[in-house]
Design a protein around this motif. Structure first.
Motif, PDB file in Angstrom:
ATOM      1  N   ALA A 123       0.836  -1.203   0.000  1.00  0.00           N
ATOM      2  CA  ALA A 123       0.000   0.000   0.000  1.00  0.00           C
ATOM      3  C   ALA A 123       0.870   1.251   0.000  1.00  0.00           C
ATOM      4  CB  ALA A 123      -0.926  -0.002   1.212  1.00  0.00           C
ATOM      5  N   LEU A 124       1.981   1.201   0.723  1.00  0.00           N
ATOM      6  CA  LEU A 124       2.911   2.334   0.742  1.00  0.00           C
ATOM      7  C   LEU A 124       3.522   2.547  -0.637  1.00  0.00           C
ATOM      8  CD1 LEU A 124       4.473   4.500   2.316  1.00  0.00           C
ATOM      9  CD2 LEU A 124       6.147   2.731   2.911  1.00  0.00           C
ATOM     10  N   LEU A 125       3.891   1.457  -1.301  1.00  0.00           N
ATOM     11  CA  LEU A 125       4.444   1.564  -2.651  1.00  0.00           C
ATOM     12  C   LEU A 125       3.409   2.150  -3.610  1.00  0.00           C
ATOM     13  CD1 LEU A 125       6.683   0.980  -4.716  1.00  0.00           C
ATOM     14  CD2 LEU A 125       5.754  -1.344  -4.938  1.00  0.00           C
ATOM     15  N   THR A 126       2.166   1.672  -3.507  1.00  0.00           N
ATOM     16  CA  THR A 126       1.091   2.198  -4.350  1.00  0.00           C
ATOM     17  C   THR A 126       0.908   3.693  -4.123  1.00  0.00           C
ATOM     18  OG1 THR A 126      -0.066   0.077  -4.312  1.00  0.00           O
ATOM     19  CG2 THR A 126      -1.368   2.014  -4.882  1.00  0.00           C
ATOM     20  N   TYR A 127       0.923   4.086  -2.860  1.00  0.00           N
ATOM     21  CA  TYR A 127       0.741   5.499  -2.525  1.00  0.00           C
ATOM     22  C   TYR A 127       1.877   6.348  -3.094  1.00  0.00           C
ATOM     23  CZ  TYR A 127       0.692   9.733   0.296  1.00  0.00           C
ATOM     24  OH  TYR A 127       0.704  11.037   0.701  1.00  0.00           O
ATOM     25  N   ALA A 128       3.110   5.850  -2.997  1.00  0.00           N
ATOM     26  CA  ALA A 128       4.258   6.610  -3.499  1.00  0.00           C
ATOM     27  C   ALA A 128       4.170   6.801  -5.013  1.00  0.00           C
ATOM     28  CB  ALA A 128       5.555   5.894  -3.126  1.00  0.00           C
ATOM     29  N   VAL A 129       3.804   5.730  -5.729  1.00  0.00           N
ATOM     30  CA  VAL A 129       3.683   5.825  -7.186  1.00  0.00           C
ATOM     31  C   VAL A 129       2.540   6.766  -7.562  1.00  0.00           C
ATOM     32  CG1 VAL A 129       3.154   4.534  -9.287  1.00  0.00           C
ATOM     33  CG2 VAL A 129       4.693   3.550  -7.577  1.00  0.00           C
ATOM     34  N   ALA A 130       1.405   6.639  -6.863  1.00  0.00           N
ATOM     35  CA  ALA A 130       0.259   7.501  -7.156  1.00  0.00           C
ATOM     36  C   ALA A 130       0.606   8.968  -6.923  1.00  0.00           C
ATOM     37  CB  ALA A 130      -0.932   7.090  -6.288  1.00  0.00           C
ATOM     38  N   THR A 140      -8.608  -8.055   9.558  1.00  0.00           N
ATOM     39  CA  THR A 140      -8.411  -9.436   9.133  1.00  0.00           C
ATOM     40  C   THR A 140      -8.431 -10.341  10.352  1.00  0.00           C
ATOM     41  OG1 THR A 140      -7.015  -8.591   7.357  1.00  0.00           O
ATOM     42  CG2 THR A 140      -6.890 -10.942   7.789  1.00  0.00           C
ATOM     43  N   GLU A 141      -8.832 -11.589  10.157  1.00  0.00           N
ATOM     44  CA  GLU A 141      -8.903 -12.516  11.282  1.00  0.00           C
ATOM     45  C   GLU A 141      -7.542 -12.631  11.963  1.00  0.00           C
ATOM     46  OE1 GLU A 141      -9.004 -16.835  10.340  1.00  0.00           O
ATOM     47  OE2 GLU A 141      -9.256 -16.147   8.288  1.00  0.00           O
ATOM     48  N   PRO A 142      -7.533 -12.839  13.297  1.00  0.00           N
ATOM     49  CA  PRO A 142      -6.269 -12.914  14.030  1.00  0.00           C
ATOM     50  C   PRO A 142      -5.379 -14.035  13.508  1.00  0.00           C
ATOM     51  CG  PRO A 142      -8.114 -12.697  15.531  1.00  0.00           C
ATOM     52  CD  PRO A 142      -8.691 -12.933  14.172  1.00  0.00           C
ATOM     53  N   MET A 143      -4.102 -13.719  13.366  1.00  0.00           N
ATOM     54  CA  MET A 143      -3.144 -14.692  12.864  1.00  0.00           C
ATOM     55  C   MET A 143      -2.323 -15.320  13.988  1.00  0.00           C
ATOM     56  SD  MET A 143      -3.835 -14.556   9.714  1.00  0.00           S
ATOM     57  CE  MET A 143      -2.498 -15.516   9.031  1.00  0.00           C
ATOM     58  N   ALA A 149       3.497 -13.487  26.485  1.00  0.00           N
ATOM     59  CA  ALA A 149       4.112 -12.162  26.482  1.00  0.00           C
ATOM     60  C   ALA A 149       3.071 -11.062  26.617  1.00  0.00           C
ATOM     61  CB  ALA A 149       4.907 -11.955  25.189  1.00  0.00           C
ATOM     62  N   ASN A 150       1.816 -11.444  26.863  1.00  0.00           N
ATOM     63  CA  ASN A 150       0.725 -10.485  27.007  1.00  0.00           C
ATOM     64  C   ASN A 150       0.526  -9.646  25.748  1.00  0.00           C
ATOM     65  OD1 ASN A 150       0.131 -11.146  29.785  1.00  0.00           O
ATOM     66  ND2 ASN A 150       2.050 -10.120  30.287  1.00  0.00           N
ATOM     67  N   PHE A 151       0.759 -10.263  24.600  1.00  0.00           N
ATOM     68  CA  PHE A 151       0.537  -9.587  23.338  1.00  0.00           C
ATOM     69  C   PHE A 151      -0.461 -10.374  22.510  1.00  0.00           C
ATOM     70  CE2 PHE A 151       4.958  -7.830  23.866  1.00  0.00           C
ATOM     71  CZ  PHE A 151       4.554  -6.506  23.971  1.00  0.00           C
ATOM     72  N   ALA A 152      -1.344  -9.665  21.852  1.00  0.00           N
ATOM     73  CA  ALA A 152      -2.205 -10.268  20.846  1.00  0.00           C
ATOM     74  C   ALA A 152      -1.848  -9.624  19.521  1.00  0.00           C
ATOM     75  CB  ALA A 152      -3.677 -10.028  21.174  1.00  0.00           C
ATOM     76  N   VAL A 153      -1.308 -10.409  18.612  1.00  0.00           N
ATOM     77  CA  VAL A 153      -0.862  -9.873  17.331  1.00  0.00           C
ATOM     78  C   VAL A 153      -1.926 -10.179  16.290  1.00  0.00           C
ATOM     79  CG1 VAL A 153       0.945  -9.889  15.591  1.00  0.00           C
ATOM     80  CG2 VAL A 153       1.521 -10.278  17.988  1.00  0.00           C
ATOM     81  N   THR A 154      -2.521  -9.147  15.748  1.00  0.00           N
ATOM     82  CA  THR A 154      -3.546  -9.328  14.734  1.00  0.00           C
ATOM     83  C   THR A 154      -3.031  -8.831  13.391  1.00  0.00           C
ATOM     84  OG1 THR A 154      -4.538  -7.164  15.154  1.00  0.00           O
ATOM     85  CG2 THR A 154      -5.379  -9.023  16.429  1.00  0.00           C
ATOM     86  N   SER A 155      -3.758  -9.210  12.374  1.00  0.00           N
ATOM     87  CA  SER A 155      -3.370  -8.814  11.026  1.00  0.00           C
ATOM     88  C   SER A 155      -4.452  -7.917  10.446  1.00  0.00           C
ATOM     89  CB  SER A 155      -3.187 -10.061  10.154  1.00  0.00           C
ATOM     90  OG  SER A 155      -2.941  -9.707   8.820  1.00  0.00           O
ATOM     91  N   ASP A 156      -4.106  -6.691  10.137  1.00  0.00           N
ATOM     92  CA  ASP A 156      -5.007  -5.859   9.361  1.00  0.00           C
ATOM     93  C   ASP A 156      -4.201  -5.189   8.256  1.00  0.00           C
ATOM     94  OD1 ASP A 156      -3.666  -3.739  10.511  1.00  0.00           O
ATOM     95  OD2 ASP A 156      -5.335  -3.043  11.721  1.00  0.00           O
ATOM     96  N   HIS A 157      -4.898  -4.639   7.311  1.00  0.00           N
ATOM     97  CA  HIS A 157      -4.222  -3.971   6.212  1.00  0.00           C
ATOM     98  C   HIS A 157      -5.143  -2.876   5.697  1.00  0.00           C
ATOM     99  CE1 HIS A 157      -6.740  -6.957   4.117  1.00  0.00           C
ATOM    100  NE2 HIS A 157      -6.705  -6.150   3.066  1.00  0.00           N
TER     101      HIS A 157
END
Length: 275
Positions: free
Chosen positions: A4-11, A25-28, A34-42
């Motif tokens: 998305a960053l690359l797309t933004y730079a080109v645009a 996005t559903e949790p991966m 470690a008291n962390f919940a790592v989720t995936s979004d974009h």
């Protein structure tokens, strides 16, 4: 995010306008120790040509033509709000800071979070992670101040309340922790996967009543996420509600597509039917 960053730079180089929409996005990964919940979004990117003669009515109401780029679409994705360039950059810093936190590099995480907050002072994930950094550095007073600030200015409050509750519980301030938990239980928030993650945490802590509430809130949004029905059944069974657990397992089985998940749910349902 990098695409998305690359797309933004080109645009931007070509003079094409871009706005972004957050996609949950559903949790991966759930890292409990470690008291962390790592989720995936974009984000997905909307590209369009600016029309200065057109009155501002908001992006979707403007009637303009646009092109959508989504590099990682998924069945369980849930759309969220349109964000601007500053919020997009804040998300990039959030991702980098999350990596630093997972690697235990608190100083680097602090530096990244400080940079990110300059772009969006009300972005809940940055505020929450900054509080975590301060707590892990032993500055629990500043962590508490950050949670209070985040709850005042941010729209997304689930993770802030959950982490604030953890801080009070860790400090032995159980009365304050209970008040925060009541706020969390009564909260109505459409952030989809946050409810699922704290529901998982509640199960691991043996707090099955809260887990049932959190998972039920989650299933109002993506009602066909089979893993959540299975976890809901676990909570209901622990509460002695076998019939409810059976119904939840049946829904998990109905929505599951992978044979491995189907076999697991069938086995659990057969076991419950023998009870």
């Amino acid at each position: 995010m990098s695409l998305a960053l690359l797309t933004y730079a080109v645009a931007k180089h070509l003079g094409v306008k871009a706005v972004f929409q957050v996609m949950h996005t559903e949790p991966m990964l759930l890292e409990v120790t470690a008291n962390f919940a790592v989720t995936s979004d974009h984000v997905r990117t909307f590209l369009y040509e600016e029309d200065n003669d057109q009155p501002s009515k908001g992006f979707f109401l403007s009637g303009r033509s646009y092109l959508i780029l989504d590099y990682f679409p998924g069945r369980y994705d849930r759309t969220s709000k349109i964000i601007d360039e500053n919020q997009f950059v804040a998300m990039l810093y959030r991702n980098l800071a999350a990596d630093a936190l997972l690697n235990g590099d608190l100083d680097y995480a602090y530096s990244l979070l400080t940079s990110g907050i300059r772009y969006d002072k009300e972005y809940a994930p940055l505020i929450s992670m900054m509080a975590i950094v301060h707590r892990r550095k032993g500055d629990e007073s500043t962590a508490e101040t950050l949670y209070r600030y985040g709850l005042e200015v941010s729209d997304s409050k689930i993770t802030l309340l959950s982490n604030y509750h953890y801080l009070f519980s860790k400090q032995g301030k159980y009365e304050q922790a209970d008040r925060i938990k009541l706020r969390l239980l009564g909260l109505e928030d459409n952030s989809p996967y946050d409810w699922y993650l704290i529901g998982q945490d509640a199960i691991l802590e043996g707090d099955f009543k809260s887990a049932e509430i959190y998972l039920s809130k989650f299933l109002k949004n993506p009602p066909y996420y089979h893993a959540a029905y299975f976890d809901l059944a676990r909570a209901q069974y622990a509460l002695g509600r076998n019939n409810s657990a059976k119904n939840s397992i049946k829904l998990a089985l109905e929505y599951a597509e992978m044979p491995k998940s189907q076999r697991q749910y069938k086995a659990k349902l057969n076991w419950l039917n023998q009870m």
